[in-house]
Write a protein that holds these residues in place. Structure first.
Motif, PDB file in Angstrom:
ATOM      1  N   ALA A   1     -91.647 -56.140  31.136  1.00 27.70           N
ATOM      2  CA  ALA A   1     -93.040 -55.713  30.978  1.00 27.70           C
ATOM      3  C   ALA A   1     -93.131 -54.193  30.943  1.00 27.70           C
ATOM      4  N   HIS A   2     -92.087 -53.541  30.466  1.00 31.25           N
ATOM      5  CA  HIS A   2     -92.054 -52.076  30.439  1.00 31.25           C
ATOM      6  C   HIS A   2     -93.195 -51.536  29.576  1.00 31.25           C
ATOM      7  N   PRO A   3     -93.854 -50.458  30.022  1.00 31.78           N
ATOM      8  CA  PRO A   3     -95.012 -49.946  29.279  1.00 31.78           C
ATOM      9  C   PRO A   3     -94.704 -49.460  27.874  1.00 31.78           C
ATOM     10  N   SER A   4     -93.446 -49.199  27.560  1.00 31.71           N
ATOM     11  CA  SER A   4     -93.108 -48.744  26.210  1.00 31.71           C
ATOM     12  C   SER A   4     -93.073 -49.880  25.201  1.00 31.71           C
ATOM     13  N   LEU A   5     -93.139 -51.128  25.679  1.00 35.44           N
ATOM     14  CA  LEU A   5     -93.101 -52.280  24.787  1.00 35.44           C
ATOM     15  C   LEU A   5     -94.516 -52.685  24.374  1.00 35.44           C
ATOM     16  N   THR A   6     -94.648 -53.166  23.138  1.00 41.51           N
ATOM     17  CA  THR A   6     -95.918 -53.743  22.704  1.00 41.51           C
ATOM     18  C   THR A   6     -96.113 -55.067  23.430  1.00 41.51           C
TER      19      THR A   6
ATOM     20  N   ARG B   1     -85.317 -55.088  18.885  1.00 44.10           N
ATOM     21  CA  ARG B   1     -86.002 -53.800  19.088  1.00 44.10           C
ATOM     22  C   ARG B   1     -86.437 -53.641  20.543  1.00 44.10           C
ATOM     23  N   ALA B   2     -86.922 -54.731  21.127  1.00 46.85           N
ATOM     24  CA  ALA B   2     -87.358 -54.665  22.525  1.00 46.85           C
ATOM     25  C   ALA B   2     -86.179 -54.380  23.446  1.00 46.85           C
ATOM     26  N   LYS B   3     -85.039 -55.029  23.190  1.00 51.20           N
ATOM     27  CA  LYS B   3     -83.866 -54.793  24.030  1.00 51.20           C
ATOM     28  C   LYS B   3     -83.384 -53.357  23.910  1.00 51.20           C
ATOM     29  N   ARG B   4     -83.431 -52.803  22.688  1.00 48.39           N
ATOM     30  CA  ARG B   4     -83.030 -51.396  22.516  1.00 48.39           C
ATOM     31  C   ARG B   4     -83.977 -50.468  23.263  1.00 48.39           C
ATOM     32  N   THR B   5     -85.250 -50.822  23.268  1.00 49.39           N
ATOM     33  CA  THR B   5     -86.242 -49.972  23.932  1.00 49.39           C
ATOM     34  C   THR B   5     -85.983 -49.879  25.427  1.00 49.39           C
ATOM     35  N   VAL B   6     -85.630 -50.998  26.052  1.00 54.89           N
ATOM     36  CA  VAL B   6     -85.459 -50.984  27.507  1.00 54.89           C
ATOM     37  C   VAL B   6     -84.030 -50.702  27.931  1.00 54.89           C
ATOM     38  N   SER B   7     -83.091 -50.622  26.992  1.00 59.75           N
ATOM     39  CA  SER B   7     -81.713 -50.293  27.360  1.00 59.75           C
ATOM     40  C   SER B   7     -81.679 -48.897  27.960  1.00 59.75           C
ATOM     41  N   GLY B   8     -81.035 -48.773  29.079  1.00 56.24           N
ATOM     42  CA  GLY B   8     -80.955 -47.485  29.752  1.00 56.24           C
ATOM     43  C   GLY B   8     -82.053 -47.261  30.767  1.00 56.24           C
ATOM     44  N   VAL B   9     -83.068 -48.131  30.783  1.00 57.16           N
ATOM     45  CA  VAL B   9     -84.112 -48.004  31.790  1.00 57.16           C
ATOM     46  C   VAL B   9     -83.540 -48.412  33.137  1.00 57.16           C
ATOM     47  N   ARG B  10     -83.696 -47.561  34.138  1.00 58.97           N
ATOM     48  CA  ARG B  10     -83.097 -47.816  35.441  1.00 58.97           C
ATOM     49  C   ARG B  10     -84.086 -48.537  36.356  1.00 58.97           C
ATOM     50  N   PHE B  11     -83.534 -49.334  37.269  1.00 58.56           N
ATOM     51  CA  PHE B  11     -84.356 -50.012  38.274  1.00 58.56           C
ATOM     52  C   PHE B  11     -84.506 -49.106  39.486  1.00 58.56           C
ATOM     53  N   ASP B  12     -85.117 -47.947  39.300  1.00 62.61           N
ATOM     54  CA  ASP B  12     -85.194 -46.997  40.406  1.00 62.61           C
ATOM     55  C   ASP B  12     -86.621 -46.698  40.850  1.00 62.61           C
ATOM     56  N   ARG B  13     -87.601 -47.401  40.245  1.00 64.89           N
ATOM     57  CA  ARG B  13     -88.992 -47.206  40.649  1.00 64.89           C
ATOM     58  C   ARG B  13     -89.689 -48.560  40.764  1.00 64.89           C
ATOM     59  N   PRO B  14     -90.671 -48.658  41.646  1.00 73.57           N
ATOM     60  CA  PRO B  14     -91.388 -49.930  41.764  1.00 73.57           C
ATOM     61  C   PRO B  14     -92.047 -50.316  40.446  1.00 73.57           C
ATOM     62  N   GLY B  15     -91.991 -51.580  40.109  1.00 73.16           N
ATOM     63  CA  GLY B  15     -92.611 -52.036  38.874  1.00 73.16           C
ATOM     64  C   GLY B  15     -94.109 -52.217  39.033  1.00 73.16           C
ATOM     65  N   ASP B  16     -94.793 -52.341  37.930  1.00 75.01           N
ATOM     66  CA  ASP B  16     -96.241 -52.525  37.909  1.00 75.01           C
ATOM     67  C   ASP B  16     -96.538 -54.020  37.864  1.00 75.01           C
TER      68      ASP B  16
ATOM     69  N   ALA C   1     -99.331 -55.548  37.949  1.00 75.27           N
ATOM     70  CA  ALA C   1    -100.442 -55.878  37.048  1.00 75.27           C
ATOM     71  C   ALA C   1     -99.953 -56.066  35.618  1.00 75.27           C
ATOM     72  N   THR C   2     -99.000 -55.241  35.179  1.00 72.19           N
ATOM     73  CA  THR C   2     -98.469 -55.369  33.821  1.00 72.19           C
ATOM     74  C   THR C   2     -97.700 -56.675  33.659  1.00 72.19           C
ATOM     75  N   VAL C   3     -96.891 -57.016  34.653  1.00 73.44           N
ATOM     76  CA  VAL C   3     -96.143 -58.278  34.608  1.00 73.44           C
ATOM     77  C   VAL C   3     -97.108 -59.461  34.517  1.00 73.44           C
ATOM     78  N   LEU C   4     -98.185 -59.420  35.294  1.00 72.00           N
ATOM     79  CA  LEU C   4     -99.146 -60.523  35.275  1.00 72.00           C
ATOM     80  C   LEU C   4     -99.854 -60.619  33.935  1.00 72.00           C
TER      81      LEU C   4
END
Length: 412
Positions: A124-129, A166-181, A183-186
């Motif tokens: 549910a990364h914000p950079s994804l549509t 495209r979605a996998k390329r977008t999130v590749s390299g994103v680290r799990f170092d901050r709390p997720g949102d 609300a976005t997941v829901l």
């Protein structure tokens, strides 16, 4: 082969590989390879206790060489990690990671920590549509194949494969170092639910399964609220269409066909969430659905209380769609003219935005037609039903609205 077991293990295995240093795309590919190996070597009865003999095939083969598989998740992690190592070593561009790749963890039990929640946030990364987030969630967390997702969305498999890549390329390299949102997941899960059913995948049921999984991983009243909302809506599914496939409005549904077990579960979950006194949008929406479910007949619906819940929703999310639904409730509680007045305020509010100017919000015209019919203005209602039919997003809704217009025209 127990497909349900495999699908339940996928997100945790992907997350473990990502935590070890694999990027998301490579981890997902490696896990898919491991699943193929599991399908090839695990017993047909799905017990996952004793793979067929001869399943070890070199450094990339299945661990154990015929030994019992007592930890299916650990088995998948080991095979997937070896697949990732082989692919990475073959890629000259990744030579800089050789120090990491040479440190292969020994086969054994998978760690007890559950990384599935982090995978939800990644998908549910914000950079994804929204459409890409939904597709990636179904693929990585839901365990659906690209073909299944494509069929559910009625698009070619190649198109969906490109979207997921495209979605996998977008999130590749994103680290799990901050709390997720959360609300976005829901929101992503609710998008999945609202896709309903098409092709060979029941996305509404899939969304409920995923939300149950999320509720087990995170103690949050809005997660519980969304699960309750899904269960209460899904409980009415069997009554929503007639045998000929035509839509049946809520007021005309056979309530004997509603799933009482799902209603009871949804109301129980909602009550526990509301008791925590941290009201959110999904809890308020679920409260409205619960009031509909509680009414033995349409005429016994507590519309006054439903209006009160919509007032809470307006405070939480003052959107045109929420105000539109509130106008319907006001029309039922206080009469059609009060509903039309509330609807006029919605029209004024939506037209004030330059991005919305000239565009009716979804269902606005159909709601206007219904309220005008309740007020006795059949000519206006018939005209608006016909206009709403032309705006309808799908064939079933268009046919329903067309029949409403024809019914009123026949009475004039």
């Amino acid at each position: 082969m127990n497909e349900v077991l495999l699908r339940s293990l996928i997100p945790g295995v992907i997350a473990i590989l990502v935590r070890r240093g694999a990027d998301f795309a490579a981890a997902e590919d490696a896990v898919q390879d491991a699943l193929v190996e599991a399908l090839r070597t695990w017993p047909a009865d799905g017990s996952a206790n004793s793979p067929r003999s001869g399943d070890a095939s070199g450094s990339s083969g299945s661990p154990g060489g015929g030994r019992p598989v007592r930890d299916p998740k650990g088995w998948l992690v080991t095979v997937a990690w070896r697949r990732f190592l082989d692919a990475a070593r073959a890629d000259a561009a990744r030579r800089r990671r050789e120090d990491l790749l040479d440190e292969e963890p020994a086969p054994g039990a998978a760690p007890a920590v559950d990384d599935t929640l982090q995978l939800y946030f990644l998908c549910a990364h914000p950079s994804l549509t929204p459409s890409s987030a939904v597709a990636l969630t179904l693929r990585a967390v839901g365990g659906l194949t690209t073909r299944q997702i494509a069929r559910a969305y009625l698009v070619p498999e190649a198109t969906m494969a490109q979207r997921i890549s495209r979605a996998k390329r977008t999130v590749s390299g994103v680290r799990f170092d901050r709390p997720g949102d959360v609300a976005t997941v829901l929101r992503v899960l609710y998008l999945v639910f609202n896709e309903g059913y098409s092709g060979d995948v029941d996305l509404a049921a899939e969304a409920i399964r995923l939300t149950r999984q999320l509720a087990a991983a995170i103690d949050h009243p809005e997660v519980a609220g969304l699960l309750a909302l899904m269960l209460l809506h899904h409980a009415r599914r069997a009554a929503r269409t007639a045998p000929d496939g035509s839509l049946v409005p809520l007021a005309e549904q056979d309530r004997g066909r509603w799933d009482t077990a799902s209603i009871a579960e949804g109301i129980g979950i909602l009550r526990a969430a509301l008791a925590r006194d941290r009201l959110g949008e999904f809890q308020a929406q679920a409260a409205v659905a619960a009031l509909h479910a509680d009414a033995p007949t349409a005429g016994e619906t507590d519309w006054v209380q439903i209006v009160e819940w919509y007032d809470e929703l307006v405070r939480l999310n003052d959107s045109p769609v929420v105000r539109l639904n509130r106008a319907v409730a006001v029309g039922e509680a206080d009469g059609p003219r009060a509903g039309l007045a509330a609807l006029a305020a919605v029209d004024a509010a939506s037209s004030a935005s330059s991005s919305n100017r000239g565009h009716r919000i979804p269902r606005y015209t159909a709601v206007a037609a219904y309220l005008h019919e309740r007020d006795g203005d059949l000519a206006t209602a018939a005209r608006l039903y016909a206009e709403a039919a032309r705006q309808a997003p799908n064939l079933a809704e268009r046919d329903h609205l067309t029949r409403q217009a024809a019914r009123l025209n026949a009475r004039r």
